[in-house]
Scaffold this active site. Structure first.
Site, PDB file in Angstrom:
ATOM      1  N   ARG A 125      -8.848  -0.709   4.576  1.00 12.97           N
ATOM      2  CA  ARG A 125      -8.008   0.334   3.945  1.00 12.97           C
ATOM      3  C   ARG A 125      -6.663  -0.249   3.526  1.00 12.97           C
ATOM      4  O   ARG A 125      -6.010   0.242   2.616  1.00 12.97           O
ATOM      5  CB  ARG A 125      -7.757   1.494   4.918  1.00 12.97           C
ATOM      6  CG  ARG A 125      -8.977   2.290   5.256  1.00 12.97           C
ATOM      7  CD  ARG A 125      -8.645   3.516   6.060  1.00 12.97           C
ATOM      8  NE  ARG A 125      -7.691   4.386   5.351  1.00 12.97           N
ATOM      9  CZ  ARG A 125      -7.430   5.622   5.737  1.00 12.97           C
ATOM     10  NH1 ARG A 125      -8.022   6.116   6.821  1.00 12.97           N
ATOM     11  NH2 ARG A 125      -6.574   6.377   5.069  1.00 12.97           N
ATOM     12  N   ASP A 156       4.210   0.748  12.349  1.00 16.75           N
ATOM     13  CA  ASP A 156       3.013   0.072  11.850  1.00 16.75           C
ATOM     14  C   ASP A 156       2.900  -1.359  12.358  1.00 16.75           C
ATOM     15  O   ASP A 156       1.848  -1.982  12.238  1.00 16.75           O
ATOM     16  CB  ASP A 156       2.979   0.059  10.312  1.00 16.75           C
ATOM     17  CG  ASP A 156       2.827   1.452   9.741  1.00 16.75           C
ATOM     18  OD1 ASP A 156       3.078   1.635   8.541  1.00 16.75           O
ATOM     19  OD2 ASP A 156       2.483   2.372  10.520  1.00 16.75           O
ATOM     20  N   ARG A 213      -0.757  14.691  13.047  1.00 11.56           N
ATOM     21  CA  ARG A 213      -0.240  14.513  11.676  1.00 11.56           C
ATOM     22  C   ARG A 213      -0.331  15.799  10.849  1.00 11.56           C
ATOM     23  O   ARG A 213      -1.004  15.873   9.834  1.00 11.56           O
ATOM     24  CB  ARG A 213      -0.958  13.345  11.014  1.00 11.56           C
ATOM     25  CG  ARG A 213      -0.792  12.073  11.852  1.00 11.56           C
ATOM     26  CD  ARG A 213      -1.353  10.874  11.223  1.00 11.56           C
ATOM     27  NE  ARG A 213      -0.484  10.365  10.159  1.00 11.56           N
ATOM     28  CZ  ARG A 213      -0.811   9.298   9.422  1.00 11.56           C
ATOM     29  NH1 ARG A 213      -1.949   8.708   9.611  1.00 11.56           N
ATOM     30  NH2 ARG A 213       0.018   8.865   8.480  1.00 11.56           N
ATOM     31  N   ILE A 234       0.950  19.027   8.386  1.00 14.22           N
ATOM     32  CA  ILE A 234       1.706  19.020   7.117  1.00 14.22           C
ATOM     33  C   ILE A 234       2.634  20.230   7.049  1.00 14.22           C
ATOM     34  O   ILE A 234       3.051  20.645   5.960  1.00 14.22           O
ATOM     35  CB  ILE A 234       0.766  18.971   5.895  1.00 14.22           C
ATOM     36  CG1 ILE A 234      -0.135  20.222   5.837  1.00 14.22           C
ATOM     37  CG2 ILE A 234      -0.062  17.698   5.877  1.00 14.22           C
ATOM     38  CD1 ILE A 234      -0.837  20.367   4.490  1.00 14.22           C
ATOM     39  N   LYS A 257       0.850  -1.203   0.000  1.00 10.69           N
ATOM     40  CA  LYS A 257       0.000   0.000   0.000  1.00 10.69           C
ATOM     41  C   LYS A 257       0.882   1.249   0.000  1.00 10.69           C
ATOM     42  O   LYS A 257       0.685   2.166  -0.801  1.00 10.69           O
ATOM     43  CB  LYS A 257      -0.886   0.012   1.241  1.00 10.69           C
ATOM     44  CG  LYS A 257      -1.568   1.348   1.526  1.00 10.69           C
ATOM     45  CD  LYS A 257      -2.501   1.293   2.702  1.00 10.69           C
ATOM     46  CE  LYS A 257      -1.806   1.564   4.003  1.00 10.69           C
ATOM     47  NZ  LYS A 257      -1.537   2.981   4.300  1.00 10.69           N
ATOM     48  N   ASN A 258       1.874   1.271   0.890  1.00 11.99           N
ATOM     49  CA  ASN A 258       2.651   2.492   1.097  1.00 11.99           C
ATOM     50  C   ASN A 258       3.714   2.728   0.040  1.00 11.99           C
ATOM     51  O   ASN A 258       4.358   3.777   0.037  1.00 11.99           O
ATOM     52  CB  ASN A 258       3.243   2.504   2.508  1.00 11.99           C
ATOM     53  CG  ASN A 258       2.159   2.656   3.555  1.00 11.99           C
ATOM     54  OD1 ASN A 258       0.998   2.926   3.221  1.00 11.99           O
ATOM     55  ND2 ASN A 258       2.509   2.447   4.816  1.00 11.99           N
ATOM     56  N   CYS A 317      -5.664  12.154  12.700  1.00 14.48           N
ATOM     57  CA  CYS A 317      -6.405  10.888  12.811  1.00 14.48           C
ATOM     58  C   CYS A 317      -6.135  10.369  14.216  1.00 14.48           C
ATOM     59  O   CYS A 317      -5.455  11.005  15.011  1.00 14.48           O
ATOM     60  CB  CYS A 317      -5.946   9.920  11.729  1.00 14.48           C
ATOM     61  SG  CYS A 317      -4.254   9.431  11.926  1.00 14.48           S
ATOM     62  N   ARG A 331      -5.328  10.746   4.219  1.00 10.95           N
ATOM     63  CA  ARG A 331      -4.276  11.742   4.447  1.00 10.95           C
ATOM     64  C   ARG A 331      -3.246  11.726   3.340  1.00 10.95           C
ATOM     65  O   ARG A 331      -2.650  12.724   3.007  1.00 10.95           O
ATOM     66  CB  ARG A 331      -3.564  11.451   5.765  1.00 10.95           C
ATOM     67  CG  ARG A 331      -4.243  11.874   6.990  1.00 10.95           C
ATOM     68  CD  ARG A 331      -3.306  11.636   8.136  1.00 10.95           C
ATOM     69  NE  ARG A 331      -1.950  11.986   7.765  1.00 10.95           N
ATOM     70  CZ  ARG A 331      -1.487  13.223   7.689  1.00 10.95           C
ATOM     71  NH1 ARG A 331      -2.317  14.203   7.918  1.00 10.95           N
ATOM     72  NH2 ARG A 331      -0.253  13.478   7.358  1.00 10.95           N
TER      73      ARG A 331
HETATM   74  C1  EPZ Z   1       3.786   7.117   6.511  1.00 11.69           C
HETATM   75  O1  EPZ Z   1       2.954   8.087   7.099  1.00 11.69           O
HETATM   76  C2  EPZ Z   1       2.929   5.865   6.356  1.00 11.69           C
HETATM   77  N1  EPZ Z   1       1.788   6.140   5.497  1.00 11.69           N
HETATM   78  C3  EPZ Z   1       2.440   5.423   7.735  1.00 11.69           C
HETATM   79  O2  EPZ Z   1       1.708   4.206   7.565  1.00 11.69           O
HETATM   80  C4  EPZ Z   1       3.657   5.137   8.615  1.00 11.69           C
HETATM   81  O3  EPZ Z   1       3.217   4.785   9.914  1.00 11.69           O
HETATM   82  C5  EPZ Z   1       4.536   6.396   8.684  1.00 11.69           C
HETATM   83  O4  EPZ Z   1       4.906   6.809   7.360  1.00 11.69           O
HETATM   84  C6  EPZ Z   1       5.827   6.137   9.464  1.00 11.69           C
HETATM   85  O5  EPZ Z   1       6.538   5.094   8.894  1.00 11.69           O
HETATM   86  C7  EPZ Z   1       1.942   6.060   4.154  1.00 11.69           C
HETATM   87  O6  EPZ Z   1       3.017   5.794   3.655  1.00 11.69           O
HETATM   88  C8  EPZ Z   1       0.715   6.307   3.328  1.00 11.69           C
HETATM   89  P1  EPZ Z   1       5.615  10.576   8.731  1.00 11.69           P
HETATM   90  P2  EPZ Z   1       3.439   9.648   7.158  1.00 11.69           P
HETATM   91  O7  EPZ Z   1       5.466  11.852   7.979  1.00 11.69           O
HETATM   92  O8  EPZ Z   1       4.213   9.963   5.943  1.00 11.69           O
HETATM   93  C9  EPZ Z   1       5.119  14.116  11.862  1.00 11.69           C
HETATM   94  C10 EPZ Z   1      -0.155   2.800   7.716  1.00 11.69           C
HETATM   95  O9  EPZ Z   1      -0.709   2.226   8.672  1.00 11.69           O
HETATM   96  N2  EPZ Z   1       4.988  15.124  10.787  1.00 11.69           N
HETATM   97  O10 EPZ Z   1       6.872   9.800   8.582  1.00 11.69           O
HETATM   98  O11 EPZ Z   1       2.242  10.481   7.472  1.00 11.69           O
HETATM   99  C11 EPZ Z   1       3.960  13.151  11.938  1.00 11.69           C
HETATM  100  O12 EPZ Z   1       2.864  13.729  12.632  1.00 11.69           O
HETATM  101  C12 EPZ Z   1       0.305   4.236   7.870  1.00 11.69           C
HETATM  102  O13 EPZ Z   1       0.077   2.261   6.604  1.00 11.69           O
HETATM  103  C13 EPZ Z   1       4.945  16.473  11.140  1.00 11.69           C
HETATM  104  O14 EPZ Z   1       4.997  16.825  12.320  1.00 11.69           O
HETATM  105  O15 EPZ Z   1       4.390   9.612   8.420  1.00 11.69           O
HETATM  106  C14 EPZ Z   1       4.557  11.974  12.688  1.00 11.69           C
HETATM  107  O16 EPZ Z   1       4.498  12.221  14.083  1.00 11.69           O
HETATM  108  C15 EPZ Z   1      -0.001   4.805   9.237  1.00 11.69           C
HETATM  109  N3  EPZ Z   1       4.825  17.418  10.158  1.00 11.69           N
HETATM  110  C16 EPZ Z   1       6.032  11.994  12.234  1.00 11.69           C
HETATM  111  O17 EPZ Z   1       6.224  13.260  11.590  1.00 11.69           O
HETATM  112  C17 EPZ Z   1       4.749  17.068   8.833  1.00 11.69           C
HETATM  113  O18 EPZ Z   1       4.658  17.989   7.966  1.00 11.69           O
HETATM  114  C18 EPZ Z   1       6.394  10.929  11.218  1.00 11.69           C
HETATM  115  O19 EPZ Z   1       5.332  10.882  10.279  1.00 11.69           O
HETATM  116  C19 EPZ Z   1       4.788  15.685   8.490  1.00 11.69           C
HETATM  117  C20 EPZ Z   1       4.907  14.739   9.482  1.00 11.69           C
END
Ligand code: EPZ
Length: 416
Positions: free
Chosen positions: A397, A305, A121, A123, A22-23, A116, A92
């Protein structure tokens, strides 16, 4: 009902083929927006998040056809830049279209993706970095409008590792004017797969798989046919199901090379893992063994995850232990549900303390997000009696027909 009924107690036996990632699929589908023409993406999983991404691409003017797990995207008709307002709330990862749309047509209008259950989360990092690349972004309380006369390469230093930000910036940078450096870049396998796809299309990317990416902008990318690798998190989920329910299963196509931290954790908890050229065989864990500490982190550390599924295994293990969650601020939402099944788990800050040797019993429990929902199904497989896991749509999902797959492995499960 939007639920799954599980009659616990059956050991698992047999083989299951692991679906496409998926990812990895989601950012690659977003990346097709960078390419004028028809791209064919093989092994895309038939799950609601990918169906949603297909609809998003169509809403932007692309033609999207699906034949089984092959998705064909023709972006010749790409014209829209306003993301449908409901889309971002539903998924998202719509945010990863931002970089590609800015690179291809130079503008996008989008509502903020909601938080969520696993965290707020935001951006902010996405937007701050894009501004450094020559993108003008006007924000209001609901969302933002971004425009650029042409993305410029930049030296981007991030305060911490983010998978989504790394993906978005790669998509913004591959057609940019100049060189972009991203540091620290996420090293997840899905980032490496995205780089593989883009380099096959003609992108110039150095450092794939490391925490420093250097991207030399090129004029144009060419249409490609690409196969998405198997999903390491889905493979880890079925591995964990076998650890908890017992038995022996073969995970066909499981990407063992990208599962080191999960496999070593499983072995430390008494599971047996045998490697084969086309997958891995797993035997359920010895409930007397134990691994007393898991800490999640960025790849190659233990993946967040996999945290909820392994919480169930820890509750069933000999001595229990503790889990420290360092990626998301609210990813212990299944704890109350597991406690209602007989687990003894307490949470202090970002650490969960899990008592071992739990005898789980069936209950009606509620999935609150994707991986926590899968973990509740795993708990129900090991529990005495009948469980019902509600909110099955969260699980759909990310998992192709989890009921059929588990039933084929000998579990007593049905849609409810
Ligand atoms: C990706 O989410 C994955 N989703 C998530 O999988 C996975 O848990 C996560 O990476 C960590 O490996 C997809 O690939 C679609 P991050 P992502 O940005 O990109 C913070 C699943 O179950 N952050 O690495 O959203 C954020 O809040 C899902 O398949 C900011 O603060 O994760 C988090 O605390 C769940 N500001 C941390 O960074 C930003 O602008 C890491 O999140 C962006 C992120």
């Amino acid at each position: 009902m939007d639920a799954i009924r599980i009659y616990g107690g059956n050991c698992l036996d047999g083989q299951t083929t692991i679906q496409g990632s998926k990812n990895a699929s989601l950012p690659i589908l977003a990346a097709t927006l960078l390419i004028d023409g028809i791209c064919e993406i093989e092994n895309c999983p038939e799950i609601s998040d990918v169906f949603h991404m297909q609809r998003l691409l169509e809403s932007l003017g692309c033609t999207v056809e699906r034949e089984g797990t092959l998705i064909r995207v023709n972006t010749a008709g790409l014209s829209e830049c306003d993301m449908p307002s409901d889309s971002v709330g539903v998924m998202r990862s719509s945010v990863m279209l931002v970089g590609a749309l800015l690179a291809r047509i130079g503008r996008i209008c989008m509502e903020y993706p909601g938080g969520c259950v696993i965290g707020t989360r935001p951006i902010d990092l996405h937007l701050r970095s894009l501004r450094r690349m020559g993108v003008t972004i006007e924000e209001n309380e609901n969302g933002f409008r971004a425009e650029t006369a042409g993305i410029k390469g930049a030296f981007l230093t991030l305060p911490f590792v983010s998978v989504g930000v790394t993906e978005n910036l790669i998509l913004a940078a591959v057609l940019a004017d100049g060189v972009t450096t991203i540091e620290p870049a996420a090293r997840e396998p899905e980032i490496q797969t995205l780089c593989d796809f883009l380099m096959q299309a003609g992108a110039r990317i150095e450092g794939s798989g490391t925490d420093r990416l250097v991207i030399h902008g090129v004029e144009k990318l060419m249409p490609v046919r690409f196969r998405v690798p198997a999903d390491r998190i889905v493979a880890g989920t079925y591995l964990c199901a076998c650890m908890c329910a017992g038995g022996r299963i073969f995970l066909k196509d499981a990407p063992a090379g990208h599962m080191e931290s999960v496999l070593s954790q499983a072995v430390a908890m008494g599971a047996a893992v045998e490697y084969a050229p086309d997958g891995i065989a797993v035997t359920g864990m010895d409930h007397e063994s134990a691994s007393e500490f898991i800490k999640t982190g960025c790849y190659p550390a233990f993946p967040t995850d996999m945290q909820s599924p392994f919480m169930v295994a820890m509750a069933l293990s000999g001595t229990g232990g503790r889990i420290e969650e360092t990626v998301f601020e609210n990813r212990f939402r299944i704890v109350p549900e597991l406690c209602r099944m007989g687990a003894d788990i307490t949470v202090h800050g970002n650490t969960a303390y899990i008592a071992g040797q739990s005898r789980l019993h069936g209950a009606i429990v509620q999935a609150k997000e994707l991986r926590g929902g899968a973990a509740l199904v795993i708990a129900a497989l090991a529990a005495d009696g009948t469980s019902i896991v509600t909110n099955r749509h969260y699980i759909d999902r990310g998992y192709e027909d989890i009921v059929l797959s588990l039933r084929d492995l000998g579990a007593d499960v049905e849609l409810a």
